[in-house]
Motif scaffolding. Structure first.
Motif, mmCIF file in Angstrom:
data_model
loop_
_atom_site.group_PDB
_atom_site.id
_atom_site.type_symbol
_atom_site.label_atom_id
_atom_site.label_comp_id
_atom_site.label_asym_id
_atom_site.label_seq_id
_atom_site.Cartn_x
_atom_site.Cartn_y
_atom_site.Cartn_z
ATOM 1 N N VAL A 26 29.086 40.880 43.103
ATOM 2 C CA VAL A 26 28.720 39.506 43.481
ATOM 3 C C VAL A 26 29.652 38.516 42.788
ATOM 4 O O VAL A 26 30.170 37.577 43.411
ATOM 5 C CB VAL A 26 27.253 39.218 43.119
ATOM 6 N N TYR A 27 29.870 38.731 41.494
ATOM 7 C CA TYR A 27 30.784 37.873 40.740
ATOM 8 C C TYR A 27 32.191 37.933 41.336
ATOM 9 O O TYR A 27 32.850 36.896 41.540
ATOM 10 C CB TYR A 27 30.806 38.306 39.281
ATOM 11 N N ASP A 28 32.680 39.142 41.628
ATOM 12 C CA ASP A 28 34.022 39.295 42.184
ATOM 13 C C ASP A 28 34.149 38.585 43.529
ATOM 14 O O ASP A 28 35.179 37.969 43.824
ATOM 15 C CB ASP A 28 34.365 40.774 42.344
ATOM 16 N N SER A 29 33.102 38.666 44.352
ATOM 17 C CA SER A 29 33.154 37.988 45.649
ATOM 18 C C SER A 29 33.245 36.480 45.470
ATOM 19 O O SER A 29 33.971 35.793 46.201
ATOM 20 C CB SER A 29 31.917 38.351 46.484
ATOM 21 N N GLU A 30 32.506 35.951 44.498
ATOM 22 C CA GLU A 30 32.591 34.518 44.222
ATOM 23 C C GLU A 30 34.012 34.130 43.810
ATOM 24 O O GLU A 30 34.539 33.088 44.237
ATOM 25 C CB GLU A 30 31.599 34.133 43.125
ATOM 26 N N ARG A 31 34.640 34.967 42.979
ATOM 27 C CA ARG A 31 36.004 34.655 42.541
ATOM 28 C C ARG A 31 36.994 34.755 43.693
ATOM 29 O O ARG A 31 37.968 34.000 43.754
ATOM 30 C CB ARG A 31 36.444 35.585 41.405
ATOM 31 N N MET A 32 36.773 35.675 44.624
ATOM 32 C CA MET A 32 37.636 35.756 45.803
ATOM 33 C C MET A 32 37.555 34.462 46.610
ATOM 34 O O MET A 32 38.578 33.934 47.072
ATOM 35 C CB MET A 32 37.242 36.944 46.681
ATOM 36 N N THR A 120 42.753 43.998 41.559
ATOM 37 C CA THR A 120 43.907 43.360 42.206
ATOM 38 C C THR A 120 43.519 42.268 43.196
ATOM 39 O O THR A 120 44.381 41.776 43.930
ATOM 40 C CB THR A 120 44.770 44.414 42.944
ATOM 41 N N TYR A 121 42.263 41.842 43.206
ATOM 42 C CA TYR A 121 41.898 40.830 44.207
ATOM 43 C C TYR A 121 42.514 39.474 43.905
ATOM 44 O O TYR A 121 42.539 38.592 44.777
ATOM 45 C CB TYR A 121 40.383 40.739 44.385
ATOM 46 N N PHE A 144 46.527 49.415 38.812
ATOM 47 C CA PHE A 144 45.890 48.755 37.679
ATOM 48 C C PHE A 144 46.966 47.899 37.034
ATOM 49 O O PHE A 144 47.764 48.383 36.228
ATOM 50 C CB PHE A 144 45.325 49.771 36.688
ATOM 51 N N PRO A 145 47.049 46.616 37.420
ATOM 52 C CA PRO A 145 48.193 45.789 37.017
ATOM 53 C C PRO A 145 48.219 45.518 35.519
ATOM 54 O O PRO A 145 47.191 45.524 34.841
ATOM 55 C CB PRO A 145 47.984 44.494 37.806
ATOM 56 N N ILE A 146 49.431 45.243 35.049
ATOM 57 C CA ILE A 146 49.610 44.915 33.634
ATOM 58 C C ILE A 146 49.044 43.534 33.341
ATOM 59 O O ILE A 146 48.399 43.310 32.325
ATOM 60 C CB ILE A 146 51.107 44.983 33.251
ATOM 61 N N GLU A 147 49.270 42.595 34.285
ATOM 62 C CA GLU A 147 48.798 41.233 34.033
ATOM 63 C C GLU A 147 47.275 41.181 34.125
ATOM 64 O O GLU A 147 46.658 41.940 34.861
ATOM 65 C CB GLU A 147 49.418 40.245 35.019
ATOM 66 N N ASP A 148 46.683 40.301 33.368
ATOM 67 C CA ASP A 148 45.241 40.094 33.380
ATOM 68 C C ASP A 148 44.902 39.233 34.584
ATOM 69 O O ASP A 148 45.386 38.110 34.726
ATOM 70 C CB ASP A 148 44.808 39.392 32.095
ATOM 71 N N LYS A 149 44.070 39.753 35.481
ATOM 72 C CA LYS A 149 43.752 38.995 36.695
ATOM 73 C C LYS A 149 43.101 37.661 36.363
ATOM 74 O O LYS A 149 43.225 36.691 37.122
ATOM 75 C CB LYS A 149 42.859 39.809 37.623
ATOM 76 N N TYR A 150 42.405 37.573 35.229
ATOM 77 C CA TYR A 150 41.731 36.333 34.874
ATOM 78 C C TYR A 150 42.708 35.234 34.488
ATOM 79 O O TYR A 150 42.357 34.057 34.501
ATOM 80 C CB TYR A 150 40.720 36.586 33.749
ATOM 81 N N SER A 187 39.965 51.721 32.492
ATOM 82 C CA SER A 187 39.490 51.794 31.113
ATOM 83 C C SER A 187 38.853 50.476 30.693
ATOM 84 O O SER A 187 39.015 49.451 31.343
ATOM 85 C CB SER A 187 40.642 52.135 30.170
ATOM 86 N N GLU A 188 38.126 50.515 29.583
ATOM 87 C CA GLU A 188 37.423 49.331 29.108
ATOM 88 C C GLU A 188 38.407 48.232 28.716
ATOM 89 O O GLU A 188 39.335 48.454 27.925
ATOM 90 C CB GLU A 188 36.546 49.679 27.909
ATOM 91 N N GLN A 189 38.180 47.051 29.272
ATOM 92 C CA GLN A 189 38.984 45.877 28.953
ATOM 93 C C GLN A 189 38.033 44.708 28.729
ATOM 94 O O GLN A 189 37.125 44.473 29.523
ATOM 95 C CB GLN A 189 39.948 45.547 30.098
#
Length: 489
Positions: A26-32, A120-121, A144-150, A187-189
């Motif tokens: 749900v959170y991811d959809s909001e961010r999309m 990767t969204y 699994f990208p190196i950059e932080d999606k946030y 992995s945990e991030q």
């Protein structure tokens, strides 16, 4: 070919997102949606007429991928109807099924334009631009990208209601033998504390009163603090509790191994931290827990519960249970029933074991026959449901603080949430939405409590208006979510 930015100046395009599974989706959809807004997209409640349809998928349930392919078959028909009117509907598959299936989705459903995983969204704008230029050429992005999606996602949040989700941690290093999460989420991030605090402040400024912190192993949070030290979840919660206007804090989903001393103490020290915790145990048998690679024993779970009740006597719990794990005997199941009887749960999530391809448990053999699993699940659910019924009935006659969230279906009625996440219905005006009010609980119907506002209630707190995606001030509502879904752990 027009760029997405130029198209957004010509007309608004419509996007429809169907969200499966847990709160994190749900959170991811909001961010999309927030990512798509600058490109000229507005939300469409329906598939018909949408320029872009995204299936944000979950892999935790049985036959999850087949359900996605079935939905894609129905969407192909919607695509054809839109094409008849000269339009084009793009299809995207996101989330954990996308991560697990990858290019197989394009092979089985060539009408799909984009396949991307939960990490990767944030690249969605670039994928859309590519799709606009290369019609019919499907894209897969499950790295699994190196950059932080946030760091890439928009800083501005558009909260969906009085209560909102905030992801602070993703991924899992536990590798339970039945679970696909380490393979689909990585992995945990942990996000930095300052980024989380800034996001929370933005949400509260727009009217959010309650925040639920999300993570696959949320209590394993270990983010960089603004003081240069690593913060755990307890330190983060204490900082969040200092935000003016944030009345309630929750977190899910937890692992018994990560309930440290500081976090347990926070439940006694931080009034905003609600006395209701989802703490998955999965089985009451040490032998089965070892086969699941849970890395804790039943006694550890019992001691965590006892310690939490010591610091917060009104603490209530929900948990996850899997019946019929490979090799589970009658004696193992009896130990689960004993644990449930001894602890007592206010809510529950219980399932029959179903193998997930690629997980160690799928190759264990020694399967429990389905009729046996069915009988065990029925017995367990009868016990758990009786406990939930008793807990809810025990609230009748009490006065409870309720965060009013939205209008109910019946005219003149509002619905809010108790500290234990129970829906509470009262008669009252819309001005109460966003307030915490004291309610006398008088009745129980199904899983909802019914009551009345305490006269002259001193618990009224200042509320805020919300800013919708159109920019107009309005009262927000919580996102619809299946109460049986939760972040997996």
């Amino acid at each position: 070919m027009k760029t997405p930015e130029r198209q957004s100046q010509d007309r608004l395009r419509k996007v429809h997102i169907k969200t499966y599974g847990c709160q994190m989706n749900v959170y991811d959809s909001e961010r999309m949606l927030e990512t798509l807004a600058p490109m000229g997209f507005e939300v469409s409640p329906d598939v018909e007429g949408a320029d872009l349809v995204i299936l944000n998928t979950c892999h935790i349930r049985e036959k999850a991928s087949e359900k996605v392919y079935s939905e894609l078959g129905r969407l192909r028909e919607a695509q054809a109807r839109m094409a008849e009117t000269g339009g084009r509907m793009m299809l995207a598959v996101a989330g954990c099924v996308a991560q697990a299936e990858g290019a197989e989705i394009l092979r089985r459903a060539p009408q799909v334009d984009m396949v991307f995983g939960p990490q990767t969204y944030h690249r969605l704008p670039a994928m859309l631009a590519e799709a606009d230029k290369n019609l019919g050429k499907g894209q897969v992005d499950t790295d699994f990208p190196i950059e932080d999606k946030y760091d890439v996602l928009p800083e501005e949040r558009i909260p969906a209601g009085i209560s909102a989700f905030l992801t602070i941690q993703e991924g899992c290093d536990k590798f339970c033998t039945f679970c696909v999460v380490p393979y689909t989420r990585g992995s945990e991030q942990s996000r930095s504390a300052i980024a989380i605090l800034n996001e929370a402040k933005q949400m509260v400024a727009k009217g959010v009163r309650e925040i639920t912190l999300l993570g696959q192993n949320v209590n394993a949070y270990h983010g960089d603090g603004p003081d240069g030290r690593e913060w755990g979840l307890a330190r983060l919660i204490r900082a969040l509790a200092e935000i003016d206007g944030l009345a309630r804090i929750r977190y899910t989903t937890s692992h018994p191994r990560d309930m440290d001393d500081d976090l347990i103490a926070a439940h006694g020290d931080v009034p905003a931290l609600m006395p209701f915790l989802h703490l998955p145990v999965q089985s009451g048998s040490d032998r089965i827990l070892a086969a699941m690679n849970r890395k804790h024993k039943v006694d550890v779970f019992r001691k965590v519960v006892d310690r939490l009740r010591d610091v917060r006597p009104d603490m209530a719990f929900s948990s996850d249970f899997i019946v019929g794990f490979p090799g589970e005997s009658d004696a193992d199941f009896a130990e689960t029933l004993k644990l449930v009887t001894d602890i007592g749960f206010a809510a529950n999530f219980s399932f029959k074991y179903s193998p997930r391809p690629g997980t160690p448990a799928a190759d264990m053999g020694n399967a429990v026959p389905d009729p046996v699993m069915t009988d065990r699940l029925t017995a367990l659910q009868q016990l758990l449901d009786a406990q939930q019924e008793a807990f809810n009935r025990g609230c009748i006659g009490k006065t409870m603080p309720v965060l009013m969230e939205k209008s109910a279906r019946d005219p003149g009625q509002l619905v809010g949430r108790s500290p234990y996440l129970q829906p509470v219905h009262i008669f009252g005006g819309g001005s109460l939405i966003g307030h915490i009010v004291n309610c006398d609980i008088q009745d129980l119907k199904a899983y909802s409590l019914f009551g009345s506002l305490v006269s002259g209630d001193p618990a009224l707190l200042p509320s805020h208006s919300f800013v919708s995606q159109s920019g107009a001030a309005e009262v927000g509502q919580s996102p619809p979510i299946d109460p049986k879904e939760r972040v997996c752990a």
